[in-house]
Design a protein around this motif. Structure first.
Motif, short mmCIF file in Angstrom:
data_model
loop_
_atom_site.label_atom_id
_atom_site.label_comp_id
_atom_site.label_asym_id
_atom_site.label_seq_id
_atom_site.Cartn_x
_atom_site.Cartn_y
_atom_site.Cartn_z
N MET A 1 88.86 -82.30 50.40
CA MET A 1 89.30 -83.70 50.43
C MET A 1 90.72 -83.78 49.89
O MET A 1 90.98 -83.46 48.76
N ASN A 2 91.60 -84.18 50.71
CA ASN A 2 92.98 -84.21 50.25
C ASN A 2 93.63 -85.50 50.71
O ASN A 2 93.96 -85.68 51.86
N ASN A 3 93.82 -86.39 49.77
CA ASN A 3 94.29 -87.72 50.13
C ASN A 3 95.73 -87.74 50.62
O ASN A 3 96.19 -88.69 51.21
N ALA A 4 96.46 -86.66 50.34
CA ALA A 4 97.87 -86.67 50.66
C ALA A 4 98.12 -86.50 52.15
O ALA A 4 99.15 -86.92 52.66
N LEU A 5 97.18 -85.90 52.83
CA LEU A 5 97.42 -85.61 54.22
C LEU A 5 97.08 -86.80 55.10
O LEU A 5 95.97 -86.95 55.56
N PRO A 169 94.46 -82.66 59.60
CA PRO A 169 94.38 -82.49 58.15
C PRO A 169 93.55 -81.28 57.75
O PRO A 169 93.90 -80.55 56.82
#
Ligand code: ATP
Ligand code: ATP
Ligand code: MG
Ligand code: MG
Lengths: 267, 290, 279
Positions: A1-5, A169
């Protein structure tokens, strides 16, 4: 889970521009790209600039986002301006500098071309800033629908597009992970001779391909298991609807076009 | 090698709208030669912590010391290679990093990058293959033709062939069947003892933490929530539950036993056999009392 | 009489014509409203069974019957409506751009009208407690949340059989627990037959019946209680037994003989209690 992408550069929002049907936006931008080339005097340029800036303000996308999105093209805009300034030898000489003479025609053309360029970029990036990739995909599928008659695989194309978007992503994350794993095994991606750095790509690319392949296989299986059989007989959850807002915008845009034809100079 | 974290904070994508603090003001110490388990629920910062151990990440604030290496904004070693040759990291699903044509080449990849001579590498491959429970017959095969469990072993062998002093393991047994899990963990435990390693184990298994670790570090939202020996940590059931963690099943059982029988069996990391004997004692005594 | 939903009749399977047999002469039955766990070492053929169950693969020998219909090229379209499947990797089965798109995917394939889709999306997302994430994109969800969406997607086409092929393997313990609670309550409400493939012994204990695979053969089929008394035999084929079973055995060595093999803490403590109050 990577909110930046964040996929593309969509900025979530609920403005009028966000809520427009994506087909409306694509159509208007399509025509805008043409009419920009029809503008040829201050009045017509002002009209189009006002339209573009008004759309931008209505979208309520933070200005700094837009400016940041434009960074790579600022350079181009400035470059075209300077180029025109130097090479156009029309009108009167307005300034001299060393061996160069600057003509009024060059200045005017430089400004005109830069504004044109700026308007094009601004309006097209407004599309991606206010429309999710999936909406764009839906719109394209819908607008290409007539091609179905010529056995053009419109649905498959749109599905492929939306899946690729969905996996961007994931694959970026994967790339990150594998490059960290290989860096831990002593691969140096950042320094050293170019030849070594190119070689360092192999331990990154092979696992990436293997994994992308495996993902594709598993995804295909999951889709099949959920009854996917191609486009025929499918219904769609997403619905594209032309609403009052869309009609309003079209009428407004018609006025802009009419205004353009009235203000531009002929002959 | 001793490992020390001093007030470490790590922020992903600093100075962007997406900045995210994954670790915050974290301090702890890992003694050379020990096994430390790091536990925490998903997103608590375990993998981020691990990346500091071989310089993949440098603290945004604070300092990390690994043996004589120092990592901080002020002290960024120019060449991380040496550090990385001494700290071996087995990432989650390490089989995903395999890429060479043959198993032997893949195992040799790490040592080659770190400048180990070919002759020495050959020796090391010979040693490491049996250590991870593979047979030499796999050496010339493509790693992609092996089973999942075998691929994992090849990847681990590739890390071991570098001969690190510190071994970092990020959930090394995920996805394996019970025997595979036990074999892999026992293998790491044996290597740890034989080669005097310092081992950092990230795990979701309280059972493994209890069985193998000397100390346990519990993370919650990027901060240290608890630290201590397995006995100390696992006697605090309520505190652990408040961060969505369980105690090992054995401890759960002992707690319930106490509730039901009013007799405490103190938890000292005993074997199941010892517990059975204690239960037998208690029941015998209870019966005599009546 | 309980209705038979799944039947394997002497099924053998191999990948390709040259490959080794991956399943050898397997026969078993699964009934409605039943929870069956399939366990076995890596490569023992569990996932192959799952793929055969909804026609992603076809057996070379024997036949597979789902709800009275034989699985073959013609029937798979209907079979896949009856048999829903959730796979291991949360990322690789998320088709949609957002949660609601993913849940809709299976229904879109079947031509379900839009209003009906919206209704079922709300229902099933509520069943897996993901109703607040309808418009969320997958890369903003945790693994456990993605798996709950995958379950909702399958439930939306109301299958009679739900297969979870190591659906919790990539999750942390709290994610696992949530999924198993979700699945348990759904099974109660909908009475579907549930097939879970897993290495997690805690999940196996909750099942009504266990099928143990070993090297492509059906090694044993029984209740968890019965299976887990065979510690040595299970260990020989790469499996293990839960803590309670180990403790029960150690108690026996220590001279404490319990009656039927207890399966969980409550039962074990209860047995100890009776033992102590009886004498
Ligand atoms: N590359 C990245 N960019 C931005 N944020 C990140 C990145 N990697 C991780 N994060 C975030 O940092 C936090 C800690 O992540 P980390 O991967 O360290 O957790 P973890 O404890 O290893 O979790 P898990 O048990 O799921 O592996 C999470 O909130 C995560 O979303
Ligand atoms: N696509 C394939 N082509 C060839 N062989 C395969 C394929 N998929 C699986 N196999 C082989 O079939 C056997 C059974 O595999 P299967 O995936 O059913 O095992 P499993 O019990 O699910 O194992 P795991 O616990 O690792 O998931 C294995 O020996 C495997 O190598
Ligand atoms: Mg992690
Ligand atoms: Mg499997």
């Amino acid at each position: 889970m990577n909110n930046a992408l964040i996929i593309g550069q969509y900025v979530p929002g609920d403005s009028l521009v966000h809520r427009l049907d994506p087909r409306t936006k694509i159509t208007i931008i399509f025509f805008f790209v043409f009419i920009v080339f029809l503008a040829n005097n201050i009045a017509s340029y002002t009209l189009l600039t006002v339209f573009a800036l008004a759309s931008m303000l209505t979208s309520r996308v933070p200005i700094r986002f837009i400016i940041k999105g434009l960074t790579p093209v600022w350079f181009l805009i400035v470059f075209t301006f300077i180029l025109h300034l130097f090479v156009t030898k029309e009108g009167t000489v307005i300034a001299e500098f060393w061996i160069f003479e600057f003509y009024s025609g060059g200045l005017i053309q430089g400004i005109a071309i830069s504004v044109r360029f700026f308007l094009l970029i601004l309006v097209t990036s407004l599309l991606t800033l206010t429309t999710t990739p999936i909406e764009i995909t839906d719109a394209i599928e819908d607008m290409l629908h007539p091609l179905n008659r010529f056995k053009f695989p419109v649905h498959e194309l749109a599905l492929m597009m939306s899946i690729s978007l969905r996996f961007i992503p994931t694959l970026l994350q994967e790339t990150d992970k594998i490059s960290r794993a290989q860096a831990s095994r002593g691969v140096d991606f950042k320094t050293g001779p170019v030849k070594d750095r190119i070689q360092a790509i192999v331990p990154l690319l092979v696992p990436l391909f293997v994994s992308a392949f495996k993902r594709a296989e598993e995804l295909a299986m999951a889709m099949e298991a959920r009854g996917y059989q191609g486009g025929e007989g499918r219904t769609k959850l997403r619905e594209l609807k032309i609403e009052r807002n869309d009609i309003f915008i079209f009428i407004l845009f018609a006025f802009v076009i009419a205004g353009l034809f009235m203000t531009r100079t002929y002959g | 090698m001793d490992i020390t974290f001093e007030n470490v904070t790590y922020i992903y994508q600093q100075n962007t709208p997406f900045a995210h603090k994954a670790i915050q003001d974290l301090s702890f110490h890992i003694e050379s030669g020990s096994i430390v388990a790091i536990i925490g629920h998903t997103g608590s910062g375990k993998s981020t912590l691990i990346q500091h151990l071989n310089g993949l990440s440098v603290p945004t604030e604070g300092e990390v010391r690994i043996g004589e290496y120092r990592l901080s904004q002020e002290h960024k070693p120019k060449d991380m290679k040496e550090l990385r040759s001494r700290v071996g990291v087995v990432f989650q699903y390490p089989e995903h990093q395999l890429f060479e044509e043959t198993v032997a080449k893949d195992i040799a990849f790490g040592p080659q990058n770190f400048g180990v001579p070919e002759a020495v590498i050959k020796e090391r491959i010979k040693d490491v293959i049996p250590a991870v429970g593979l047979s030499e017959s796999v050496l010339e095969r493509s790693p992609f033709d092996l089973s999942g469990g075998q691929m994992r072993r090849v990847a681990i062998a590739g890390v071991l062939a570098v001969k690190p002093d510190v071994l970092v393991l990020d959930e090394p047994t995920a996805g394996l069947d019970p025997r595979g899990q036990k074999e892999i963990m026992d293998m790491f435990y044996r290597l740890h003892n034989e080669q005097d390693l310092t081992t950092v184990l990230v795990t979701h298994s309280m059972e493994d933490a209890l069985k193998y670790a000397d100390r346990i570090l519990i993370l919650n939202k990027g901060t240290k929530f608890m630290e201590g020996t397995p006995e100390e940590v696992f006697s605090q059931k309520e505190a652990l539950q408040s961060v969505q963690l369980d105690v090992p099943e054995m401890v759960q059982f002992l707690n319930r036993f106490e509730e039901k029988f009013g007799q405490q069996i103190p938890f000292r990391n005993q074997s199941v056999e010892e517990i059975a004997q204690m239960i037998q004692q208690i029941i015998k005594e209870l019966n005599q009392d009546e | 009489m309980r209705k038979k939903l799944v039947e394997f009749r002497n099924v053998s399977f191999r990948y390709g014509d040259e490959g080794p047999w991956v399943l050898k002469n397997c026969s078993f039955e699964i009934y409605e409203n039943e929870w069956v766990a399939i366990i076995g070492h890596n490569g023992s053929g569990k996932s192959t069974i799952a793929k055969l169950l909804n026609g992603l693969l076809f057996p070379q020998e024997g036949e597979i019957i789902i709800d009275g219909k034989q699985v073959n090229e013609e029937s798979i379209w209907n079979i896949r409506k009856e048999v829903g499947m959730v796979f291991q990797n949360p990322d690789n089965q998320f088709v949609g751009a957002t949660v609601q798109d993913d849940v809709a995917f299976g229904m879109e394939n079947r031509g379900v009208p839009r209003e009906e889709m919206n209704k079922r999306i709300s229902e099933t997302l509520k069943a897996v407690r993901m109703q607040d994430y309808r418009l969320t994109e997958p890369h903003r969800l945790s693994g456990g949340q993605k798996q709950r969406v995958a379950i909702a997607s399958v439930l939306a086409i109301s299958p009679k059989v739900l297969i979870l092929d190591e659906a919790t393997a990539m999750l942390d313990p709290s994610g696992r627990k949530e999924i198993m609670e979700t699945v348990g309550s759904i099974q109660d409400q909908r009475g579907l037959s549930l097939i879970t493939i897993t290495h997690d012994l805690q999940e196996v204990v909750q099942a009504d019946r266990v099928i143990v695979m070993n090297n492509g053969e059906l090694w044993k089929e029984s209740t968890p209680r019965e299976i887990f008394t065979q510690k040595e035999a299970l260990r020989k084929i790469g499996l293990d037994v839960p803590f309670v079973a180990i403790l029960t055995e150690e108690l026996k060595h220590a001279g404490v003989h319990l009656g039927a093999a207890p399966l969980n803490h409550e039962e074990l403590l209860e047995d100890l209690w009776t033992l102590h109050s009886r004498t």
